[in-house]
Enzyme design. Structure first.
Site, short mmCIF file in Angstrom:
data_model
loop_
_atom_site.label_atom_id
_atom_site.label_comp_id
_atom_site.label_asym_id
_atom_site.label_seq_id
_atom_site.Cartn_x
_atom_site.Cartn_y
_atom_site.Cartn_z
N GLY A 1 10.38 6.45 -2.15
CA GLY A 1 10.45 5.75 -3.44
C GLY A 1 10.24 4.26 -3.30
N CYS A 2 10.81 3.67 -2.25
CA CYS A 2 10.68 2.23 -2.04
C CYS A 2 9.26 1.85 -1.65
CB CYS A 2 11.68 1.77 -0.99
SG CYS A 2 13.40 2.04 -1.50
N THR A 3 8.62 2.71 -0.88
CA THR A 3 7.22 2.47 -0.52
C THR A 3 6.33 2.56 -1.75
OG1 THR A 3 7.57 3.29 1.72
CG2 THR A 3 5.30 3.30 0.90
N ALA B 1 6.91 -0.62 -3.88
CA ALA B 1 6.29 -1.81 -3.26
C ALA B 1 4.77 -1.76 -3.40
CB ALA B 1 6.70 -1.91 -1.80
#
Length: 152
Positions: free
Chosen positions: A45-47, A50
């Site tokens: 999710g963070c990738t 970003a």
């Protein structure tokens, strides 16, 4: 602690950034700042989040907006994350979660049936005068960047 809402003055901070410098929020007075908190570098999710910010970078620049990502990861992890995904904005290291606490995003979370403390994915749009204009809590990544751009 009082929950930050639109109209609140954004708490200033000083954190080590992925460029190796200490940065503070006040150095961007006069520009809009998209301050996003995320749980961990190199997680799905963070990738995705970003990379979506990366892909919209020119649209944020056209709106005179600076993107800053904050997690508890160390600078070494941020540097690898930036290199792996060619991220064009600064990532800030908040190792003790102090800034996450100031912004009310350090929360108890349920991970695989266990209660743990962590960063709740959140985004704050801060206007050129340093006042929070919009707050997104419990962010779902899909469609989020478009929402942020529309409100800038």
């Amino acid at each position: 602690m009082e929950l930050l809402t639109p109209g609140s003055v954004a708490p200033d901070f000083s954190l080590l950034a992925s460029n190796g410098q200490q940065v503070s929020l006040r150095q961007w007075l006069g520009k809009s700042v998209v301050l996003y908190f995320y749980p961990k570098d190199n997680t799905p999710g963070c990738t995705q989040e970003a990379c979506e910010f990366r892909d919209a970078q020119s649209q944020f620049e056209a709106k005179q907006a600076i993107i800053l990502g904050v997690s508890r990861d160390p600078i070494t992890a941020h540097t690898k994350f930036i290199g792996k995904f060619n991220l064009p904005f600064l990532l800030l290291s908040d190792p003790d979660g102090a800034v996450a606490g100031q912004y009310g995003v350090w929360k108890e979370k349920n991970m695989y049936g266990k209660k743990v403390m962590g960063i709740e994915r959140s985004t704050f749009i801060i206007d050129p005068q340093g006042v929070i204009s919009h707050v997104f809590r419990k962010v779902k990544v899909a469609g989020h960047i478009e929402q942020v751009l529309k409100l800038l």
